[in-house]
Design a protein around this motif. Structure first.
Motif, PDB file in Angstrom:
ATOM      1  N   GLY A  60       0.873   3.872  11.306  1.00  0.00           N
ATOM      2  CA  GLY A  60       2.130   3.842  12.041  1.00  0.00           C
ATOM      3  C   GLY A  60       3.206   4.645  11.349  1.00  0.00           C
ATOM      4  N   ASN A  61       4.357   4.754  12.002  1.00  0.00           N
ATOM      5  CA  ASN A  61       5.516   5.418  11.418  1.00  0.00           C
ATOM      6  C   ASN A  61       6.353   4.384  10.670  1.00  0.00           C
ATOM      7  OD1 ASN A  61       4.439   7.311  13.156  1.00  0.00           O
ATOM      8  ND2 ASN A  61       6.402   7.993  13.951  1.00  0.00           N
ATOM      9  N   ALA A  62       6.759   4.688   9.464  1.00  0.00           N
ATOM     10  CA  ALA A  62       7.524   3.727   8.660  1.00  0.00           C
ATOM     11  C   ALA A  62       8.908   3.468   9.236  1.00  0.00           C
ATOM     12  CB  ALA A  62       7.636   4.225   7.220  1.00  0.00           C
ATOM     13  N   MET A  63       9.488   4.472   9.882  1.00  0.00           N
ATOM     14  CA  MET A  63      10.818   4.340  10.474  1.00  0.00           C
ATOM     15  C   MET A  63      10.743   4.638  11.963  1.00  0.00           C
ATOM     16  SD  MET A  63      13.005   6.434   7.599  1.00  0.00           S
ATOM     17  CE  MET A  63      14.389   6.595   8.742  1.00  0.00           C
ATOM     18  N   PRO A  64      11.587   4.000  12.779  1.00  0.00           N
ATOM     19  CA  PRO A  64      11.562   4.237  14.220  1.00  0.00           C
ATOM     20  C   PRO A  64      12.310   5.503  14.619  1.00  0.00           C
ATOM     21  CG  PRO A  64      13.271   2.641  13.700  1.00  0.00           C
ATOM     22  CD  PRO A  64      12.558   2.942  12.402  1.00  0.00           C
ATOM     23  N   GLY A  65      12.126   5.902  15.875  1.00  0.00           N
ATOM     24  CA  GLY A  65      12.921   6.969  16.462  1.00  0.00           C
ATOM     25  C   GLY A  65      12.640   8.357  15.924  1.00  0.00           C
TER      26      GLY A  65
ATOM     27  N   TYR B 238      -6.998   4.145   3.489  1.00  0.00           N
ATOM     28  CA  TYR B 238      -6.272   2.871   3.565  1.00  0.00           C
ATOM     29  C   TYR B 238      -7.232   1.692   3.431  1.00  0.00           C
ATOM     30  CZ  TYR B 238      -4.277  -1.184   5.991  1.00  0.00           C
ATOM     31  OH  TYR B 238      -3.890  -2.450   6.339  1.00  0.00           O
ATOM     32  N   HIS B 239      -8.279   1.678   4.243  1.00  0.00           N
ATOM     33  CA  HIS B 239      -9.232   0.570   4.203  1.00  0.00           C
ATOM     34  C   HIS B 239      -9.948   0.494   2.857  1.00  0.00           C
ATOM     35  CE1 HIS B 239      -8.795  -0.773   8.298  1.00  0.00           C
ATOM     36  NE2 HIS B 239      -9.041   0.436   8.786  1.00  0.00           N
ATOM     37  N   MET B 240     -10.296   1.650   2.303  1.00  0.00           N
ATOM     38  CA  MET B 240     -11.038   1.639   1.047  1.00  0.00           C
ATOM     39  C   MET B 240     -10.159   1.232  -0.132  1.00  0.00           C
ATOM     40  SD  MET B 240     -14.167   2.113   1.779  1.00  0.00           S
ATOM     41  CE  MET B 240     -13.612   0.922   3.007  1.00  0.00           C
ATOM     42  N   GLN B 241      -8.878   1.531  -0.066  1.00  0.00           N
ATOM     43  CA  GLN B 241      -7.970   1.030  -1.102  1.00  0.00           C
ATOM     44  C   GLN B 241      -7.907  -0.493  -1.066  1.00  0.00           C
ATOM     45  OE1 GLN B 241      -6.580   2.168  -3.642  1.00  0.00           O
ATOM     46  NE2 GLN B 241      -4.782   0.944  -4.129  1.00  0.00           N
ATOM     47  N   ARG B 242      -7.891  -1.043   0.130  1.00  0.00           N
ATOM     48  CA  ARG B 242      -7.822  -2.499   0.281  1.00  0.00           C
ATOM     49  C   ARG B 242      -9.130  -3.180  -0.139  1.00  0.00           C
ATOM     50  NH1 ARG B 242      -6.066  -4.721   5.771  1.00  0.00           N
ATOM     51  NH2 ARG B 242      -5.310  -6.452   4.487  1.00  0.00           N
ATOM     52  N   ASN B 243     -10.252  -2.574   0.205  1.00  0.00           N
ATOM     53  CA  ASN B 243     -11.545  -3.235  -0.010  1.00  0.00           C
ATOM     54  C   ASN B 243     -12.137  -3.028  -1.396  1.00  0.00           C
ATOM     55  OD1 ASN B 243     -11.562  -4.315   2.528  1.00  0.00           O
ATOM     56  ND2 ASN B 243     -13.144  -2.978   3.368  1.00  0.00           N
ATOM     57  N   GLU B 244     -11.886  -1.838  -1.982  1.00  0.00           N
ATOM     58  CA  GLU B 244     -12.584  -1.556  -3.243  1.00  0.00           C
ATOM     59  C   GLU B 244     -11.790  -0.744  -4.247  1.00  0.00           C
ATOM     60  OE1 GLU B 244     -16.081   0.294  -1.631  1.00  0.00           O
ATOM     61  OE2 GLU B 244     -15.188   2.308  -1.628  1.00  0.00           O
ATOM     62  N   GLY B 245     -10.769  -0.022  -3.816  1.00  0.00           N
ATOM     63  CA  GLY B 245     -10.001   0.793  -4.760  1.00  0.00           C
ATOM     64  C   GLY B 245     -10.850   1.892  -5.388  1.00  0.00           C
ATOM     65  N   ASN B 246     -10.408   2.363  -6.584  1.00  0.00           N
ATOM     66  CA  ASN B 246     -11.170   3.385  -7.315  1.00  0.00           C
ATOM     67  C   ASN B 246     -11.507   4.566  -6.400  1.00  0.00           C
ATOM     68  OD1 ASN B 246     -12.128   4.100  -9.846  1.00  0.00           O
ATOM     69  ND2 ASN B 246     -14.182   3.301  -9.487  1.00  0.00           N
ATOM     70  N   LEU B 247     -10.508   5.043  -5.696  1.00  0.00           N
ATOM     71  CA  LEU B 247     -10.708   5.966  -4.586  1.00  0.00           C
ATOM     72  C   LEU B 247     -11.434   7.256  -4.955  1.00  0.00           C
ATOM     73  CD1 LEU B 247      -7.188   5.553  -2.924  1.00  0.00           C
ATOM     74  CD2 LEU B 247      -9.359   4.645  -2.072  1.00  0.00           C
ATOM     75  N   MET B 248     -10.902   7.988  -5.918  1.00  0.00           N
ATOM     76  CA  MET B 248     -11.472   9.298  -6.221  1.00  0.00           C
ATOM     77  C   MET B 248     -12.880   9.191  -6.804  1.00  0.00           C
ATOM     78  SD  MET B 248      -8.202  11.663  -7.349  1.00  0.00           S
ATOM     79  CE  MET B 248      -7.578  10.633  -8.665  1.00  0.00           C
ATOM     80  N   ALA B 249     -13.128   8.180  -7.612  1.00  0.00           N
ATOM     81  CA  ALA B 249     -14.467   7.988  -8.178  1.00  0.00           C
ATOM     82  C   ALA B 249     -15.481   7.678  -7.082  1.00  0.00           C
ATOM     83  CB  ALA B 249     -14.447   6.871  -9.215  1.00  0.00           C
TER      84      ALA B 249
ATOM     85  N   LYS C 156       1.308   2.842   6.669  1.00  0.00           N
ATOM     86  CA  LYS C 156       2.236   3.850   7.176  1.00  0.00           C
ATOM     87  C   LYS C 156       1.936   5.172   6.474  1.00  0.00           C
ATOM     88  CE  LYS C 156       4.597   1.012   9.851  1.00  0.00           C
ATOM     89  NZ  LYS C 156       3.823  -0.224   9.679  1.00  0.00           N
ATOM     90  N   GLU C 157       2.813   6.173   6.627  1.00  0.00           N
ATOM     91  CA  GLU C 157       2.555   7.500   6.090  1.00  0.00           C
ATOM     92  C   GLU C 157       2.542   7.507   4.552  1.00  0.00           C
ATOM     93  OE1 GLU C 157       7.063   7.596   7.195  1.00  0.00           O
ATOM     94  OE2 GLU C 157       5.209   6.754   8.003  1.00  0.00           O
ATOM     95  N   PRO C 158       1.930   8.534   3.957  1.00  0.00           N
ATOM     96  CA  PRO C 158       1.915   8.667   2.497  1.00  0.00           C
ATOM     97  C   PRO C 158       3.320   8.582   1.903  1.00  0.00           C
ATOM     98  CG  PRO C 158       0.414  10.266   3.463  1.00  0.00           C
ATOM     99  CD  PRO C 158       1.157   9.618   4.612  1.00  0.00           C
ATOM    100  N   GLY C 159       3.392   7.911   0.759  1.00  0.00           N
ATOM    101  CA  GLY C 159       4.670   7.766   0.080  1.00  0.00           C
ATOM    102  C   GLY C 159       5.363   6.453   0.358  1.00  0.00           C
ATOM    103  N   THR C 160       4.803   5.657   1.257  1.00  0.00           N
ATOM    104  CA  THR C 160       5.409   4.373   1.602  1.00  0.00           C
ATOM    105  C   THR C 160       4.705   3.204   0.923  1.00  0.00           C
ATOM    106  OG1 THR C 160       4.032   4.222   3.603  1.00  0.00           O
ATOM    107  CG2 THR C 160       6.217   5.216   3.833  1.00  0.00           C
ATOM    108  N   GLY C 161       3.653   3.498   0.158  1.00  0.00           N
ATOM    109  CA  GLY C 161       2.902   2.439  -0.504  1.00  0.00           C
ATOM    110  C   GLY C 161       2.499   2.834  -1.910  1.00  0.00           C
TER     111      GLY C 161
END
Length: 308
Positions: free
Chosen positions: A283-288, A221-232, A253-258
């Motif tokens: 966090g959880n994208a949905m409550p309960g 999450y942090h690396m996507q925000r700061n620099e991207g190019n994740l796999m490389a 939130k969990e994978p699939g929400t962004g």
């Protein structure tokens, strides 16, 4: 049973199911995968499953184990009573689960520790916290501990700050290495004052500290925000990465929400041979209860299919 009565009971049962979204969501998990151990070792944290497991973290651990999770992480472990640290460790041992990271700090504002300054007061605090962490790790069977060097010191050149951080972390490694603990340095995106922000910067510091007890915590999450190019970047700095954390962006939130393609990223990490803990620091994208079931379903969808 008479056919008419059978049909009436079936209709009533169907109506009840339709009226309960939680029950429908839970039933949707009643497949061949429900309860099956995940291929990747995802580690949840306290309160992530409180609606199903209850308020007691021990009960949450047991419930999540039944869903297929095999690790936890707990940033605030050092602040827990000794009795609870031991109880968590014993529970994990009985269930065959792993303890992920906890944060080395005796206060909740760990990022305000400013090792960049070179001031003895901060170095001494780090050393004291490391000694405490060694004892905590014994109780909860931990191997990794998160370290954040703190804020940028604008009165000093970046080179001097880096040297100060390296010097302090070498002293920390001298304490942690004999205990078999690995401090994982986490570059963050939370605010502009943080010193450690990039994976390459963290890689260089790990090389300079030159200890098996100083590695990288790669938070996707942090690396996507700061620099991207994740796999490389994962490839580039792989030899110093010891721990991975998860969170989609935006929203954390969990994978699939962004926007992050976690199916590809997880497959890439797994194919590189990583079998370590994957911390669910989001966090959880949905409550309960519905949100907790949806979270598990999201991880089922992006989990690596072994042998595929």
């Amino acid at each position: 049973m008479e056919r008419r009565k059978f049909m009436q009971q079936s209709l009533l049962a169907g109506a009840s199911l339709a009226a309960s979204p939680t029950l429908m969501a839970s039933c949707s998990q009643n497949t061949a995968e429900a309860g099956k151990t995940f291929t990747m070792d995802f580690a949840f944290h306290d309160n992530m499953f409180k609606n199903h497991g209850g308020n007691d973290f021990i009960d949450q651990i047991k419930w999540a184990h039944d869903q297929g999770f095999r690790s936890i992480e707990d940033n605030g472990m050092m602040a827990r009573p000794v009795e609870m640290q031991e109880k968590i460790g014993n529970t994990l041992a009985k269930l065959g689960m792993r303890m992920g990271v906890f944060v080395i700090t005796t206060d909740n504002w760990h990022w305000k520790t400013t090792l960049t300054t070179g001031k003895e007061e901060w170095v001494s605090k780090m050393e004291k916290d490391c000694r405490t962490a060694v004892e905590v790790a014994k109780r909860c069977n931990a191997k990794w501990v998160t370290v954040v060097p703190g804020n940028y010191e604008r009165s000093l050149p970046i080179e001097t700050q880096t040297a100060n951080v390296v010097s302090a972390l070498r002293k920390a490694a001298d304490i942690l290495e004999p205990a078999g603990l690995i401090m994982v340095l986490e570059p963050l995106s939370d605010n502009e004052d943080l010193f450690l922000r990039l994976s390459g910067q963290t890689f260089n510091i790990c090389k300079a500290v030159n200890s098996p007890s100083c590695k990288i915590l790669y938070d996707i999450y942090h690396m996507q925000r700061n620099e991207g190019n994740l796999m490389a970047n994962i490839d580039k700095y792989w030899e110093e990465i010891s721990y991975i954390q998860i969170g989609d962006n935006p929203g954390r939130k969990e994978p699939g929400t962004g926007e992050i393609n976690y199916t590809n990223v997880f497959k890439h990490i797994y194919n590189k041979g990583y079998r370590g803990v994957m911390g669910m620091e989001h966090g959880n994208a949905m409550p309960g209860k519905e949100g907790e079931i949806a979270l598990i379903k999201a991880y089922r969808e992006v989990d690596v299919k072994a042998g595929a």
